[in-house]
Structures are given as structure tokens and as C-alpha cells.
Design a protein around this motif. Sequence first.
Motif, mmCIF file in Angstrom:
data_model
loop_
_atom_site.group_PDB
_atom_site.id
_atom_site.type_symbol
_atom_site.label_atom_id
_atom_site.label_comp_id
_atom_site.label_asym_id
_atom_site.label_seq_id
_atom_site.Cartn_x
_atom_site.Cartn_y
_atom_site.Cartn_z
ATOM 1 N N MET A 44 26.922 73.537 42.207
ATOM 2 C CA MET A 44 27.902 74.355 41.496
ATOM 3 C C MET A 44 28.036 73.928 40.033
ATOM 4 S SD MET A 44 31.510 72.759 42.794
ATOM 5 C CE MET A 44 32.009 71.093 42.294
ATOM 6 N N ILE A 45 28.544 74.841 39.225
ATOM 7 C CA ILE A 45 28.934 74.518 37.851
ATOM 8 C C ILE A 45 30.321 73.914 37.914
ATOM 9 C CG2 ILE A 45 29.428 75.469 35.563
ATOM 10 C CD1 ILE A 45 27.460 77.721 36.236
ATOM 11 N N HIS A 46 30.453 72.684 37.443
ATOM 12 C CA HIS A 46 31.715 71.976 37.596
ATOM 13 C C HIS A 46 32.820 72.615 36.758
ATOM 14 C CE1 HIS A 46 34.580 68.523 37.378
ATOM 15 N NE2 HIS A 46 34.205 68.433 38.639
ATOM 16 N N ARG A 47 34.035 72.377 37.206
ATOM 17 C CA ARG A 47 35.211 72.966 36.554
ATOM 18 C C ARG A 47 35.238 72.691 35.046
ATOM 19 N NH1 ARG A 47 40.575 73.964 38.181
ATOM 20 N NH2 ARG A 47 41.671 74.863 36.396
ATOM 21 N N THR A 48 34.806 71.506 34.656
ATOM 22 C CA THR A 48 34.847 71.149 33.235
ATOM 23 C C THR A 48 33.856 71.949 32.405
ATOM 24 O OG1 THR A 48 33.288 69.341 33.664
ATOM 25 C CG2 THR A 48 35.645 68.802 33.710
ATOM 26 N N ASN A 49 32.849 72.550 33.056
ATOM 27 C CA ASN A 49 31.851 73.327 32.328
ATOM 28 C C ASN A 49 32.003 74.835 32.533
ATOM 29 O OD1 ASN A 49 30.539 70.984 31.354
ATOM 30 N ND2 ASN A 49 29.422 70.775 33.284
ATOM 31 N N MET A 50 33.054 75.225 33.255
ATOM 32 C CA MET A 50 33.278 76.643 33.502
ATOM 33 C C MET A 50 33.788 77.352 32.247
ATOM 34 S SD MET A 50 35.067 76.753 37.288
ATOM 35 C CE MET A 50 35.910 78.266 36.819
ATOM 36 N N GLY B 46 42.377 73.134 48.422
ATOM 37 C CA GLY B 46 42.469 74.441 47.796
ATOM 38 C C GLY B 46 42.344 74.426 46.294
ATOM 39 N N GLU B 47 42.066 73.272 45.711
ATOM 40 C CA GLU B 47 41.903 73.178 44.269
ATOM 41 C C GLU B 47 40.505 73.649 43.865
ATOM 42 O OE1 GLU B 47 44.201 72.336 42.104
ATOM 43 O OE2 GLU B 47 45.709 71.945 43.643
ATOM 44 N N VAL B 48 40.428 74.404 42.790
ATOM 45 C CA VAL B 48 39.140 74.905 42.318
ATOM 46 C C VAL B 48 38.333 73.764 41.714
ATOM 47 C CG1 VAL B 48 37.985 76.462 40.708
ATOM 48 C CG2 VAL B 48 40.022 77.234 41.932
ATOM 49 N N MET B 49 37.121 73.572 42.242
ATOM 50 C CA MET B 49 36.235 72.516 41.761
ATOM 51 C C MET B 49 35.192 73.041 40.782
ATOM 52 S SD MET B 49 35.513 70.480 45.314
ATOM 53 C CE MET B 49 34.426 69.325 44.476
ATOM 54 N N GLY B 50 34.861 74.316 40.900
ATOM 55 C CA GLY B 50 33.830 74.887 40.052
ATOM 56 C C GLY B 50 33.462 76.263 40.542
ATOM 57 N N LEU B 51 32.294 76.716 40.173
ATOM 58 C CA LEU B 51 31.817 78.023 40.623
ATOM 59 C C LEU B 51 30.351 77.929 41.000
ATOM 60 C CD1 LEU B 51 29.919 79.577 38.263
ATOM 61 C CD2 LEU B 51 32.120 79.628 37.102
#
Length: 452
Positions: free
Chosen positions: A210-216, A313-318
Motif C-alpha cells: 500500500m501507499i502509506h498514509r504519509t505519502n497519500m 479502524g484507523e486509515v493506514m494508507g491506500l
Amino acid sequence: MSTANLWLAIGAILVLLFLSGFFSGSETALTAASRARMHQMAKGGNKRAMLVARLIAARERLIGALLLGNNLVNILASALATTVFINLFGQSGVALATLVMTGLVLIFAEVLPKTWAISNPERFALAVSPIVRVLVAVFAPVVIGVEMIVRLMLRMVGINVNDDTSILSAHEELRGAVDLQHKEGGLVKAERDRLGGLLDLAQLEVSDVMIHRTNMVALNADDSLPTLVDAALASPYTRLPLWRGETDNFVGVLHAKDLLRALHAAGGDSEKIDIDQIITPTWFVPDTTTLQDQLNAFLRHKSHFALVVDEYGEVMGLVTLEDILEEIVGEIADEHDVELEGLRPQADGSVIVEGSVPIRDLNRATDWSMPDDEATTIAGLVIHEARMIPEERQIFTFHGFRFTVLKRDKNRITHLRIMPLGQKAKHVAATSTTQPVVAAQAQTSAQLPEHS
């Protein structure tokens, strides 16, 4: 023993040695023959290939029959040879018969036929299969009895052998075949990586690719319509998640094509667009979902995009369909992708790599084999092995590589130099003599998950 009987016995020994070689060669060929190749030939209508496939399917009975025949002819040949040598040399003939028969059996009944068979097992197996089928049928009652006795004895010592027992799974057998073909030159590296990526889909989870949350890249749904339109047009991505109120509250996904249709319908006036009418619902998937399951889910839902959440339930990435396909075919780039220089090979054999580069991508690019069982990024691997957040210029050695931390941003490792041990590290050596470094050794084999 008369002269006629003597020559008759010698002739019988030679025939028995030939039969022993036949049994040995047949066993080697039929056990070494490729089941996949036999299956393919059988599908093409080759009757002997069908016969070989049936023999291999009942491998235990096949080997039992061949071993039974081999032992019968070897024992009979040894008995006849002992009789002949005793008649010729008296009691010393027993020792002579043992030496002579050992040499003859080793060369002509074991090494020679097995070497011949292993050189082309499929062709040898096809040639002997009609005869072997008859032998298996003839010896079947005895072999079945032997199998029952063997299984009973093994069960008495706590070993349970089932008919469907398999040491290797189908995936492991395929992976071994792919690696062997690459080693022998039958597959180039790119082909090996594609086949290996396909086999890895069932073992990898979406959190690994996945693309990590910090790079979304995510947009605020409460921004003005012109701002949203400008941001969507400036982004290299066609699907953009939208949040409202809080950055964790994702309310939908904006597709660039839907935005283009809405702009066309509004005559190019972005103020007339209702953003809530063109966004699609957000699809959330667990981070533990395997890539194989997620690929199937994408195909069923006819969707290309999902947000990844952890157990809380926390969003980690996409994750996107493209991310999964890249695990098979490698990096996919188009004219709208932003080129990020994450890997720079150096003249001394080392590489400078960004900390956020996934270990799997690094292994593919360099043909290395760094462990990626736990850690996702190269920075995560270093942090786990160091058991701390390293400082700049610190050096760590583990898994056959030397890692130099070049740059750190707060608690994130942003750039590293990696040198395979055994290579000439002129630049690293020069750096270590001009600037202070701290060396640390880490010999553990597990990694702490890290998404830089």
C-alpha cells in the motif's frame, strides 16, 4: 558342475544384470520425469505419456514394484555367481564372487543405467512404461502386502504416512522450478520476478504494497470548488480520497473523469459543481487482506481503489489495482507519473536509497535477498535491527550488508547507503576516515514494521 551348466549360469547372470539395470534405470527415470511435462504430453494425445502419468500418480506402488524386481534379480544373480565361483575356486570363491558381483552390479546395474536415465528421464520413462506397467500389475499383491507391513511398523514408532502426504506445496514446487530455471539460464531475471510475484500474491498482504498514509494525496472536501478542481488537475493521480472535518474522516473518492464530466456539464464553471454528487463511496479494506483476495475483490467490484485500515479502524494508507499488478509485472509508469529517484547505484558497488523504498522493490532492482517478513521499508529494517532510531552517520552491519544512515528527518530515516559486504567500498572508507561514525552490529533475523 558341467561346462554346459557353467556357461548357462554365466549367461543367466548376465541376463539378470541386464534386468537389474533395467529396474534401476526405470526407477530413476520415472521418479525424475516431470509430471507437468507428462501431463501436457498426455493432453496432446500421447498414450505412453498417459501411462507414465498414471504410474507416477501411484508412486509408492511403482517404486515398490521396481525395488522388488531389482532385489529379486540381484539376489538371484549373486547366488548363481557364488555357485559358479565355488565350483571354480573352492571355498575362496565366496569372497571372489562378492567382489566381482559388487563391481558388476555397481557399474552395469546401478551407475550406468541411472546415469543414462537421468540424462533424459522423460524419453527413458516413455520407452519403459509399457513393460513397467505389466510388472507393477504382476507384483501388485506382494507390494500391497509390503506397504501394509511398512505402514504398520512406522505407525508403531509414531510415524503416520498418508497417501496424500506431500513435503512441498504446489506453490513451493513451482517456486523451486522457477528459481532453478533462472539459475540454469532458462529464465531471465525479469521473467523470474514476474512468476515469483504471481506466486507471492497469496503470501503478501495489502499492507506490504500500500501507499502509506504519509505519502497519500488527499483533499479537503470543504475547500472551495475552484481549489478542489485545481488540486485535482495538478495531481498525477486519477482517484483522490476526500476528507471532511478531520483528516481521518474520509467521505469519498473523487475520480478525475467524473470531475471532467461535471465541469463539461456546468459549462466550465466549477462553482456550479456539487462535489458530494460526483464523489463515490469510500471502500475500506483490512490491512491483513492478502493480495490475491484483494485482486479478486477488485475484479468483482469493478473497482481500482481502496483505503486500508488497521484493526482499530484507523486509515493506514491506500491500495490500488495498479499496486497489486506491479507486484507481478514490475513498476508501471506512464506519462503522468512523477519520477521519484529512490535508488541511485554508486560506482563503488553501493547504492543510495530513500528510507521509504520497500524492501521487495529494492530486492527486485538489485537482485538482493534482504528479509522482508516483517519490515516493509528499508528504513524499517534498519530501525528494527538497530533497536533504536539511528543518528546520521551511524553504520550498521547485518544480513550481509553495511548500512550507513546518511540523512534523518526527525524520527524518520530518509536516506541510506547500502554496501554489500565483500565489495570494495572506497567511498565509504574515505567517508569513515574524514567524519566520525558509530558502528553497531545487529544479528537478529526479524524486522519491525515501518512505513516511512
